[in-house]
Scaffold this motif. Structure first.
Motif, short mmCIF file in Angstrom:
data_model
loop_
_atom_site.label_atom_id
_atom_site.label_comp_id
_atom_site.label_asym_id
_atom_site.label_seq_id
_atom_site.Cartn_x
_atom_site.Cartn_y
_atom_site.Cartn_z
N HIS A 197 0.83 -1.20 0.00
CA HIS A 197 0.00 0.00 0.00
C HIS A 197 0.87 1.26 0.00
O HIS A 197 0.55 2.25 -0.66
N ARG A 242 -9.25 12.74 6.32
CA ARG A 242 -9.03 11.39 5.81
C ARG A 242 -7.70 11.29 5.06
O ARG A 242 -6.95 10.32 5.23
N ASP A 283 -5.85 2.77 3.49
CA ASP A 283 -7.15 3.42 3.31
C ASP A 283 -7.26 4.08 1.94
O ASP A 283 -8.37 4.23 1.41
N GLU A 309 -6.68 2.88 -0.83
CA GLU A 309 -7.21 1.94 -1.81
C GLU A 309 -8.70 2.17 -2.05
O GLU A 309 -9.20 1.87 -3.13
N ASP A 310 -9.40 2.69 -1.06
CA ASP A 310 -10.86 2.78 -1.15
C ASP A 310 -11.36 4.04 -1.85
O ASP A 310 -12.54 4.09 -2.21
N PHE A 311 -10.48 5.06 -2.03
CA PHE A 311 -11.03 6.30 -2.58
C PHE A 311 -10.05 7.14 -3.40
O PHE A 311 -10.46 8.11 -4.02
N ALA A 361 -14.09 5.85 -7.77
CA ALA A 361 -14.11 5.73 -6.31
C ALA A 361 -14.00 7.10 -5.66
O ALA A 361 -14.68 7.37 -4.65
N ARG A 407 -17.39 8.82 -5.97
CA ARG A 407 -18.38 8.29 -5.01
C ARG A 407 -18.10 8.81 -3.60
O ARG A 407 -19.04 9.19 -2.87
N TYR A 408 -16.84 8.84 -3.23
CA TYR A 408 -16.50 9.31 -1.89
C TYR A 408 -16.88 10.78 -1.72
O TYR A 408 -17.51 11.15 -0.72
N GLU A 420 -16.48 6.57 4.73
CA GLU A 420 -15.95 5.32 5.25
C GLU A 420 -14.62 5.54 5.92
O GLU A 420 -13.84 6.38 5.52
#
Length: 424
Positions: A357, A389, A399, A401-403, A409, A412-413, A424
């Motif tokens: 990561h 964040r 973290d 990876e999610d946004f 992504a 969406r965030y 999230e």
């Protein structure tokens, strides 16, 4: 009692050696320099450690300077406004982005001259064998049969050549930044948040980055001024500069030109000591974890021996601490079984599950940011949860990876934040 040799006296090597020592292993540490030579030598890094990495030190009882180092509660990002015609920041630019994120757990920076000298003395005081010797491959060949496990935690020099480059995980084959460091006293606080100790990340499009890090050094509280410049660009001017005063003058000149908001608080700074500047460059590289010795023995690479990322995301000491904690757990779990090649590869894979990561995020930040990343950074000014964040991603890069990496992504965030949904 199992015997383990640790070659290298940096964050990972000493944290691992002290952890093994506390669990009853017979540990030898090889270092090129004595504690006094480290303490009074040149600065070696720009470390800032975030909460998860600091917790590994607390768990091992090695948080010796926690009550002395600045308590860093925030991380700020500023982006210089780019010239639409050139895509780069003009001289004396304004800020297109400027925000301060709050860290969930505080960060700290301790000059490695202070920490490594102190940890080496602690290791020796607890009965550890400290060998002052610059190890070569031939030395390790001699020692391999006398220890149950040889760990190489010296990320520079001949020993690194034992570990082959992993081309599939190493997209760069040359340095991506020219690095310049100066430790200084006398930096004024930021007027927008004078009571908050914070790491400040200043991004100058097409030029490079300036990081300002509150730190504890040999002479007390200080700040690190750390330039990362694109090779061949306007920041790539430190090669061959050996005089510390000249080095600092260049640092300040570049700050005045490219980040005047930071220069405004640096007009009265002075170097902390005569060894407080550093310049260099290296190619970010992932290497295979097992190094083979001429006599057939094997050594396991540790931390930046096997995963050396550019410091643009401030992860070096954090990754070293996490690697040491991961390896310590794997060694203890192994019990009396042999530390064979298969075990070494599994142990590295266990660390890589975290380190991948960091490598992905760092390599992303070395490239020009795509539009959706620029949008995310800009959103930090309008939405504090976005700033927070991103700031806390320095503590937990997984973290991102999610946004962070994919436009969809990120969209969406940001939509969830703008719509009032809990991110999230």
């Amino acid at each position: 009692m199992r015997k383990i040799l640790v070659v290298g006296a940096g964050q990972a090597g000493l944290q691992l050696a002290l952890g093994l020592q506390s669990r009853g292993y017979e540990v030898t540490v090889m270092s090129q320099r004595t504690p006094d030579e480290i303490r009074h030598g040149r600065v070696t890094s720009t470390q800032v450690m975030f909460d998860r990495a600091l917790q590994h030190e607390r768990d091992a009882g090695l948080h010796c300077w926690e009550d002395k180092a600045p308590v860093i509660e925030g991380l700020g990002v500023s982006v210089a406004a780019a010239d639409p015609a050139t895509g780069t920041a003009p001289d004396f630019p304004a800020r297109a982005v400027d925000w301060l994120g709050s860290l969930r757990g505080f960060a700290q920076s301790v000059d490695q001259r202070v920490k490594m000298a102190g940890w080496m003395e602690l290791f020796a005081a607890r009965g550890g064998q400290l060998v002052i010797h610059g190890a070569a491959v031939s030395d390790l060949d001699f020692f391999a049969g006398r220890y149950d496990l040889v760990l190489v935690a010296a990320g520079k020099g001949e020993l690194v050549s034992m570990f082959a480059r992993d081309g599939a995980r190493s997209p760069y084959d040359r340095p991506q930044r020219a690095l310049s460091v100066a430790y200084v006293h006398g930096l004024l606080p930021r007027t927008d948040a004078p009571d908050v100790e914070a790491v400040r990340c200043n991004l100058v499009p097409g030029v490079g980055e300036l990081f300002v890090i509150p730190c504890l050094t040999v002479s007390g509280r200080c700040d690190i001024l750390f330039w990362e410049g694109l090779p061949g660009g306007p920041l790539d001017v430190f090669q061959g500069v050996n005089d510390p005063g000249e080095h600092l003058s260049l640092v300040l000149e570049l700050m005045e030109r490219h980040v005047p908001w930071e220069y405004a608080r640096a007009v009265r700074v002075e170097l902390t000591d005569g060894q407080s500047t550093l310049a260099g460059r290296y190619a970010p590289t992932v290497r295979h974890p097992v190094g083979w010795l001429p006599g057939g023995g094997a050594a396991l690479g540790v931390a930046d021996v096997v995963v050396a990322n550019d410091p643009v995301t401030g992860q070096g000491s954090n990754s070293a601490s996490k690697c040491a904690a991961c390896y310590l757990e794997a060694i203890v779990e192994r019990g009396d079984l042999p530390f064979d090649e298969a075990w070494m590869r599994r142990t590295f894979d266990r660390y890589w599950a975290q380190a991948r990561h960091v490598t992905r995020w760092t390599n992303t930040m070395l490239a020009p940011p795509p539009a959706h990343v620029r949008t995310l950074l800009g959103a930090g000014m309008r939405h504090q949860p976005v700033a927070d964040r991103i700031a806390n991603g320095f503590d937990d890069p997984a973290d991102f990876e999610d946004f962070f990496y994919e436009p969809e992504a990120a969209e969406r965030y940001l939509a969830s934040v703008a719509g009032g949904a809990a991110p999230e």
